[in-house]
Enzyme design. Sequence first.
Site, PDB file in Angstrom:
ATOM      1  N   ARG A   1     -40.074 -20.128 -68.719  1.00  0.00           N
ATOM      2  CA  ARG A   1     -38.935 -18.877 -68.364  1.00  0.00           C
ATOM      3  C   ARG A   1     -38.656 -18.187 -69.502  1.00  0.00           C
ATOM      4  NH1 ARG A   1     -36.227 -20.679 -71.480  1.00  0.00           N
ATOM      5  NH2 ARG A   1     -34.775 -19.528 -70.687  1.00  0.00           N
ATOM      6  N   GLY A   2     -37.663 -17.056 -69.250  1.00  0.00           N
ATOM      7  CA  GLY A   2     -37.472 -16.252 -70.410  1.00  0.00           C
ATOM      8  C   GLY A   2     -38.468 -15.142 -70.555  1.00  0.00           C
ATOM      9  N   ALA A   3     -37.847 -14.016 -70.703  1.00  0.00           N
ATOM     10  CA  ALA A   3     -38.517 -12.683 -70.436  1.00  0.00           C
ATOM     11  C   ALA A   3     -39.850 -12.632 -71.191  1.00  0.00           C
ATOM     12  CB  ALA A   3     -37.749 -11.400 -70.444  1.00  0.00           C
TER      13      ALA A   3
ATOM     14  N   ARG B   1     -41.513 -13.378 -60.636  1.00  0.00           N
ATOM     15  CA  ARG B   1     -40.140 -12.938 -60.766  1.00  0.00           C
ATOM     16  C   ARG B   1     -39.887 -11.738 -60.905  1.00  0.00           C
ATOM     17  NH1 ARG B   1     -37.397 -16.849 -64.759  1.00  0.00           N
ATOM     18  NH2 ARG B   1     -35.613 -16.274 -63.625  1.00  0.00           N
TER      19      ARG B   1
ATOM     20  N   GLN C   1     -29.539 -23.278 -68.392  1.00  0.00           N
ATOM     21  CA  GLN C   1     -30.544 -23.198 -69.714  1.00  0.00           C
ATOM     22  C   GLN C   1     -29.776 -23.426 -70.647  1.00  0.00           C
ATOM     23  OE1 GLN C   1     -30.365 -21.150 -66.853  1.00  0.00           O
ATOM     24  NE2 GLN C   1     -32.114 -20.162 -66.428  1.00  0.00           N
TER      25      GLN C   1
ATOM     26  N   ASP D   1     -33.600  -9.377 -70.177  1.00  0.00           N
ATOM     27  CA  ASP D   1     -34.727  -9.599 -69.179  1.00  0.00           C
ATOM     28  C   ASP D   1     -35.311  -8.193 -68.942  1.00  0.00           C
ATOM     29  OD1 ASP D   1     -33.084 -11.945 -68.586  1.00  0.00           O
ATOM     30  OD2 ASP D   1     -35.110 -12.473 -68.107  1.00  0.00           O
TER      31      ASP D   1
ATOM     32  N   ASN E   1     -29.577  -9.228 -67.924  1.00  0.00           N
ATOM     33  CA  ASN E   1     -29.639 -10.578 -68.586  1.00  0.00           C
ATOM     34  C   ASN E   1     -29.086 -11.646 -67.645  1.00  0.00           C
ATOM     35  OD1 ASN E   1     -30.590 -12.105 -70.691  1.00  0.00           O
ATOM     36  ND2 ASN E   1     -28.495 -12.711 -71.271  1.00  0.00           N
ATOM     37  N   LYS E   2     -29.445 -12.977 -67.795  1.00  0.00           N
ATOM     38  CA  LYS E   2     -28.928 -14.066 -66.957  1.00  0.00           C
ATOM     39  C   LYS E   2     -27.504 -13.791 -66.305  1.00  0.00           C
ATOM     40  CE  LYS E   2     -30.800 -16.848 -66.051  1.00  0.00           C
ATOM     41  NZ  LYS E   2     -31.376 -16.774 -64.647  1.00  0.00           N
TER      42      LYS E   2
HETATM   43  O1  MRU Z   1     -34.152 -17.187 -65.367  1.00  0.00           O
HETATM   44  P1  MRU Z   1     -34.384 -17.386 -66.892  1.00  0.00           P
HETATM   45  O2  MRU Z   1     -34.174 -18.741 -67.633  1.00  0.00           O
HETATM   46  O3  MRU Z   1     -35.844 -16.700 -67.057  1.00  0.00           O
HETATM   47  O4  MRU Z   1     -33.623 -16.279 -67.860  1.00  0.00           O
HETATM   48  C1  MRU Z   1     -33.777 -16.094 -69.124  1.00  0.00           C
HETATM   49  C2  MRU Z   1     -32.463 -15.326 -69.619  1.00  0.00           C
HETATM   50  O5  MRU Z   1     -32.008 -14.516 -69.092  1.00  0.00           O
HETATM   51  C3  MRU Z   1     -33.073 -14.968 -71.239  1.00  0.00           C
HETATM   52  O6  MRU Z   1     -31.681 -14.685 -71.725  1.00  0.00           O
HETATM   53  C4  MRU Z   1     -33.836 -13.757 -71.433  1.00  0.00           C
HETATM   54  O7  MRU Z   1     -35.016 -13.906 -70.772  1.00  0.00           O
HETATM   55  C5  MRU Z   1     -33.544 -13.007 -72.364  1.00  0.00           C
HETATM   56  S1  MRU Z   1     -34.156 -13.736 -73.962  1.00  0.00           S
HETATM   57  C6  MRU Z   1     -35.606 -14.208 -74.056  1.00  0.00           C
END
Ligand code: MRU
Length: 369
Positions: free
Chosen positions: A53-55, A94, A205, A246, A256-257
């Site tokens: 996960r993570g963009a 996603r 996370q 993201d 973002n999250k």
């Molecule tokens: O749902 P996730 O774990 O993929 O969400 C991740 C985030 O929100 C991060 O903060 C985001 O991808 C940016 S940093 C790499």
Amino acid sequence: MNINGIPRQSIWWNEAEEQVYLFDQRTLPYAIEEKPIRSHEEAATAIRDMWVRGAPLIGVTAAFGMYLASVEAQSEKDSVAYMKRAQATLLATRPTAVNLPWALQRLEPIWREQVIEAWPKALLEEALKIREEDIAQSKAMGEHGLALIKALYQESGRPVQIMTHCNAGWLATVDYGTATAPMYLAHEAGIPIHVWVSETRPRNQGFSITAFELDAAGIPHTMLVDNAAGLLLQQGKVDLVLVGSDRTTANGDVANKIGTYLKALAAHASGVPFYVALPSSSIDFTMASGQEIPIEERSAAEVKTIQGYTAAGRQTVALTPPNSPAVNYGFDITPAAYVTGLITERGVCPASAEGLATLFPEKYPADAR
Ligand code: MRU
């Protein structure tokens, strides 16, 4: 960065085995499992079910997924149709992180324009290039963010208190991370920092990944439940909020999250700078504002249960009345007005079209401004 003192990256190509590997992040912080990815369907599963996960990491994983699809396509009757289906499968995993469509679009000319026999080599080379670029971009964001942290330290002479949310660390990218890259570089440079790590319900996370990363790097940190962030900001216990994104739109709005927006509001109310670190692959220059960003809605089960470890291994525990419904939005939008600045691989700029245009003039042609 390190796991048990050994330098690792979140996704890699094993040359001897001719195989893509990644870490299954779902078992963190108690175990981290290496997983080979053998097909584009497996790459899609890894993204959809959040092994990764993570963009930025989602984008890199999808790129390797298209390489795997091209190997599979060699024995298909209609290879282009197969690639189109594989691309659609990966794209549907996603919706919010723009790095996913960005990576898929970048690879498309290869399988549209080159002869089928050339696809695997060309797609693997491009996926590896995206991976390398991501490392370089994270490092560059780290250098730019380091300057901000250094300035705060010079001003106060005491450890810089940084609050972060979710995991924008090396496990969300290939290495270094987005928001964490400046923290790692500051720590390496001997600048004392302390990081406030926000839980990040429902998937936690912050606790399971960011705290794991910071602990492994020896960076002082303290965990807090999401709802404690406002109090800490109000009490002057935070010098800087630093998060990832993201998808950031052409006007500087930041997805973002979920929970990021509340932190931005509290930081604004308390006069604490709120910075977002993101590579250009997370900027959607085609979207005018955050209102257009698709917000991922995930299963209510993630809210109604919690996962953790006991001596018997990974367990899922129910938290709520079984019949009460729950919503589970994965992301929120922080309007540009609450963002002090964007840290990109090209430098730091105000969160606005004008600010982004100074760093990415090719995306804002003068006649369109
Ligand atoms: O749902 P996730 O774990 O993929 O969400 C991740 C985030 O929100 C991060 O903060 C985001 O991808 C940016 S940093 C790499």
